[in-house]
Enzyme design. Structure first.
Site, PDB file in Angstrom:
ATOM      1  N   ASP A 172       6.273  72.731  39.166  1.00 11.14           N
ATOM      2  CA  ASP A 172       5.550  73.443  38.373  1.00 11.14           C
ATOM      3  C   ASP A 172       4.308  74.089  39.036  1.00 11.14           C
ATOM      4  O   ASP A 172       3.906  73.570  39.868  1.00 11.14           O
ATOM      5  CB  ASP A 172       5.003  72.566  36.880  1.00 11.14           C
ATOM      6  CG  ASP A 172       4.744  73.531  35.878  1.00 11.14           C
ATOM      7  OD1 ASP A 172       4.647  74.344  35.699  1.00 11.14           O
ATOM      8  OD2 ASP A 172       4.406  72.715  34.649  1.00 11.14           O
ATOM      9  N   ASP A 200       7.290  78.791  28.187  1.00  9.98           N
ATOM     10  CA  ASP A 200       6.936  77.554  27.711  1.00  9.98           C
ATOM     11  C   ASP A 200       7.301  77.743  25.939  1.00  9.98           C
ATOM     12  O   ASP A 200       7.145  76.728  25.125  1.00  9.98           O
ATOM     13  CB  ASP A 200       5.375  77.074  27.547  1.00  9.98           C
ATOM     14  CG  ASP A 200       5.069  76.253  28.853  1.00  9.98           C
ATOM     15  OD1 ASP A 200       6.217  76.038  29.743  1.00  9.98           O
ATOM     16  OD2 ASP A 200       4.101  76.132  29.156  1.00  9.98           O
TER      17      ASP A 200
HETATM   18  C1  GLA Z   1       3.570  73.741  32.041  1.00 11.77           C
HETATM   19  C2  GLA Z   1       4.999  73.810  31.885  1.00 11.77           C
HETATM   20  C3  GLA Z   1       5.491  72.830  30.575  1.00 11.77           C
HETATM   21  C4  GLA Z   1       4.999  71.522  31.147  1.00 11.77           C
HETATM   22  C5  GLA Z   1       3.506  71.784  31.310  1.00 11.77           C
HETATM   23  C6  GLA Z   1       2.956  70.207  31.639  1.00 11.77           C
HETATM   24  O1  GLA Z   1       2.995  74.323  31.076  1.00 11.77           O
HETATM   25  O2  GLA Z   1       5.529  75.046  31.687  1.00 11.77           O
HETATM   26  O3  GLA Z   1       6.818  73.074  30.599  1.00 11.77           O
HETATM   27  O4  GLA Z   1       5.788  70.963  32.056  1.00 11.77           O
HETATM   28  O5  GLA Z   1       3.177  72.359  32.261  1.00 11.77           O
HETATM   29  O6  GLA Z   1       1.639  70.285  31.654  1.00 11.77           O
END
Ligand code: GLA
Length: 741
Positions: free
Chosen positions: A480, A550
């Site tokens: 990420d 997300d």
């Molecule tokens: C980002 C990712 C999510 C999740 C969060 C965790 O927003 O896109 O899928 O993994 O971080 O903090």
């Protein structure tokens, strides 16, 4: 290589008036000599794929020109193309337009004047040919090599540029495009992306009148949060799915990028694609190669649908890790627990996941940090030790739980980042990107590690290496990256090279990804950046999957996935069923609708199975099994778009297996229609003569498929008369399987 043979009539007349017939032999010899001399000066370079050709030529002054780019037709008379040819890689000094290359030489001269020196053609294999063209400045010891890798069957050209010099001192690079293409058409329409977190990949189409249009990112890291380095250019008319001339292009680069389109007073369009010159002048020492990233492009004479299928086929073979493989169905705990979990909670989820048929459990953010436990997003990033309070038996215990339930184990990491509230930051405050004399500027409470610094690169690699070495059961990593660069500054680069940061950072991240991928080829990796903030073909070869957004609301995902699918294939597109009401949008949609949307990509779930009703579990279990049986059609098939969310409330798309024997047709109604939506669904990509039997999948106790279920139709019928069934309800959906023996 092809040579032109011009005929000079004025030469002939002139000579005949001075000579007698008996001297005609001499005339012929003269003409032959003249033609040969000209042919030595004129070089044509043909970069061809199955359906496309890019024809470049070198004129008598040794300028490299673009003569033609389009459909691969037998080009009869090359001479006619010269009058409309354009400089192929423009430089500052010989063009009044935006240029591909602008440098300041060591002596202060700001102009560059490139002449063609030679080209080489290397057949790498049956499908790939590499053409290189060497251009040299006519005065300075500065060389530019343009490289064109052509993928014959997929119709993709991959172009890039390398520059090296041997001047006495530094040469400063200000513009350094990877490619420079010219087009001539009555009208131009550009389609590109706009968006933000949870709202990625919205497509915008705009006419390009005289003037300049730039699509770029200046975010440094997470560069695709607001747009993507991909575009579609339609010639003559607005872009259509199955008709018209369209060029699709995408830059394989996770850093700042710039796509620039300049229409001049003669209506000629010059397109430049490359790293963004923004705040990035680069001082290049002698004998050091400066490499620009690859720009991938294709031309279609039959609309944007073909562009998509070409990029998908190319990506599955060359652009994404294990593109020819399959993908595991994953359960992610992020939306199920967020940071609030312990061993017991996770064990329960893993048990449920196993019983429902999942193949992989992914433990998301929150598993690390002890002095500064990662219990929310304000602490712990950078401290990659297991949180002993939440997980007293460590990762191996969870791996064991997964094994016992016959599923694999995956873990979330965010290697490039650090919270100021962390042991890492306490130890290395100088490792973060920030400008001197400016306050720290955290986003999501975090800062970015300065990857231009080799010591930081080593730290990141070593922690990842140690993590998987010490926990051999990790078979999946989600990488990420949750913020972009502000107050750009590096305490490592020194005062003369601050403007190198936007180039050195992405170079370093690619180097890290490559190194890790090489050492651990068996680990499946997902690229994520707060959703689709890092989606480019520079990163993608190191990842099997990508997280588009997300936002897991199925309704929103239809549009997000629709947009990204123009360039990126379903095999990598993680698409999860999550709870309702959706955590981000608050919208409630039926479970079937959520599955019917998620199954157009790489199916997963982001919820607590324990919170599902018995009925929901049964539906999910069956859908998971169905997906296992049919996933290869989606993951490896050709995508055909039928009804776009940009034009109607009824959306449909289909995947057709390579042998055209199986197809899945996905069909959704986005809004209630009290009079019934009666759109006829004309299918595509089927074999006209084959007889296809229709079966509805993901069925509930309600179906509109009475006239079709179990019946057989020819491909021709389905593509001409189409499927005709009414739809009424908001978030109504159905999925049809078509099979032919
Ligand atoms: C980002 C990712 C999510 C999740 C969060 C965790 O927003 O896109 O899928 O993994 O971080 O903090």
């Amino acid at each position: 290589m092809l040579k032109a043979l011009p005929f000079f009539t004025h030469d002939l007349k002139l000579l005949l008036s001075f000579m007698k017939i008996r001297t005609c032999v001499l005339v012929i010899i003269f003409l032959f000599a003249k033609c040969t001399a000209f042919s030595q000066e004129v070089t044509l370079i043909k970069i061809a794929t199955k359906n496309n050709v890019l024809l470049l030529g070198v004129d008598e002054k040794t300028n490299l020109k673009q003569l033609y780019f389009g459909k691969n037709i037998p080009v009869g008379n090359y001479e006619s193309l010269w009058s409309h040819s354009e400089l192929n890689y423009s430089t500052y000094g010989n063009s009044a337009a935006e240029v591909a290359l602008r440098v300041t030489h060591a002596d202060g001269n700001m102009t560059t004047d490139l002449g063609y020196k030679k080209n080489t053609v290397t057949r790498i294999n049956d499908n790939i040919t590499l053409t290189t063209i060497l251009l040299i400045d006519r005065f300075y010891p500065l060389e530019v090599t343009l490289t064109y890798k052509s993928y014959f069957n997929e119709d993709i050209i991959e172009q890039s540029m390398e520059l090296v010099h041997n001047e006495k001192g530094l040469v400063t690079l200000y513009n350094f495009a990877s490619a420079n293409l010219s087009f001539k058409s009555s009208k131009y329409f550009l389609t590109y992306y706009s968006g933000d977190w949870a709202h990625e990949f919205n497509m915008i189409e705009t006419a390009l009148p005289e003037g300049t249009k730039t699509i770029d990112s200046k975010l440094g890291v997470r560069t695709n949060q607001r747009t993507n380095p991909s575009f579609l250019l339609s010639l003559g008319d607005k872009m259509q799915e199955d008709n018209g001339e369209v060029i699709g292009g995408t830059l394989a680069w996770p850093g700042n990028f710039q796509l620039l389109f300049e229409v001049d007073h003669t209506n000629k369009l010059s397109a430049l694609a490359g790293m963004n010159p923004y705040a990035s002048q680069y001082a290049l020492p002698a004998n050091t190669i400066f490499k620009a990233p690859s720009f991938l492009y294709t031309y279609s004479a039959v609309g944007s649908g073909e562009i998509t299928r070409r990029f998908h086929r190319w990506a599955r073979k060359y652009g994404i890790a294990d593109g020819d493989g399959s993908r595991d169905i994953l359960l992610n705990n992020w939306e199920a627990t967020y940071f609030d979990f312990d061993e017991q909670k996770l064990t329960n989820i893993i048990r449920e996941a196993g019983s429902m048929g999942f193949e992989l459990f992914l433990l998301d953010d929150g598993w690390f940090g002890n002095k500064y436990p990662r219990n929310n997003d304000d602490a712990g990033l950078g401290d990659w030790q297991v949180n002993t309070k939440k997980l007293p038996h460590g990762i191996p215990y969870l791996v064991e739980q997964c094994k016992a339930n016959n599923i694999k184990f995956g873990l979330w990491v965010e290697p490039e980042m650090v919270n100021p509230k962390s042991e890492l930051y306490e130890k290395h405050p100088d490792w973060v990107i920030t400008a001197p004399n400016r306050p720290l500027d955290p986003q999501r409470n975090q800062l970015i590690l300065d990857l231009s610094n080799p010591a930081v690169q080593d730290f990141v690699y070593d922690f990842l290496d140690k993590l998987v070495k010490e926990n051999p059961g990790i078979s999946y990593l989600k990488w990420d990256c949750n913020r972009y660069i502000t107050n750009a500054g590096s305490s490592y680069l020194g005062k003369d090279k601050q403007s190198h940061l936007f180039i050195e950072y992405p170079r370093a991240i690619l180097k890290l990804m490559k190194k890790f991928r090489k050492k651990y080829p068996a680990i499946t990796m997902m690229v994520c950046s707060g959703g689709g903030g890092r989606m480019d073909y520079g990163s993608m070869p190191y990842f099997q999957e990508y997280w588009p957004s997300d936002n897991t609301d199925a309704l929103d995902r239809i549009t997000i996935q629709w947009g990204l699918n123009y360039f990126f294939p379903a095999i990598g597109m993680a698409s999860h069923v999550s709870v309702t009401p959706n955590h981000i949008t608050g919208r409630s949609t039926p479970l079937k609708f959520r599955f019917d949307v998620a199954m157009t990509g790489k199916l997963g779930m982001d919820l607590q199975p324990q919170q599902m009703t018995g009925e929901e579990k049964i539906f999910s279990k069956t859908a998971i099994q169905t997906y296992k049986d049919l996933r290869d059609i989606v993951l490896q098939g050709d995508l055909y778009r039928l009804l776009s969310p940009y034009s109607t409330n009824r959306v449909a798309q289909m995947f057709v297996s390579e042998d055209q024997k199986r197809s899945l047709v996905f069909n959704y109604l986005l809004k209630k229609n009290i009079y019934a939506d009666k759109t006829i669904l004309k299918l595509k990509g089927l074999k006209p003569d084959a007889l296809y039997t229709i079966t509805e999948i993901n069925k509930t106790n309600f179906s509109r498929m009475g006239a079709y279920e179990g019946k057989t139709f020819s491909g021709e019928y389905l593509m001409t008369a189409g499927l005709q069934f009414d739809m009424y309800n908001e978030y109504e959906s159905n999925v049809l399987l078509l099979t032919t023996p």
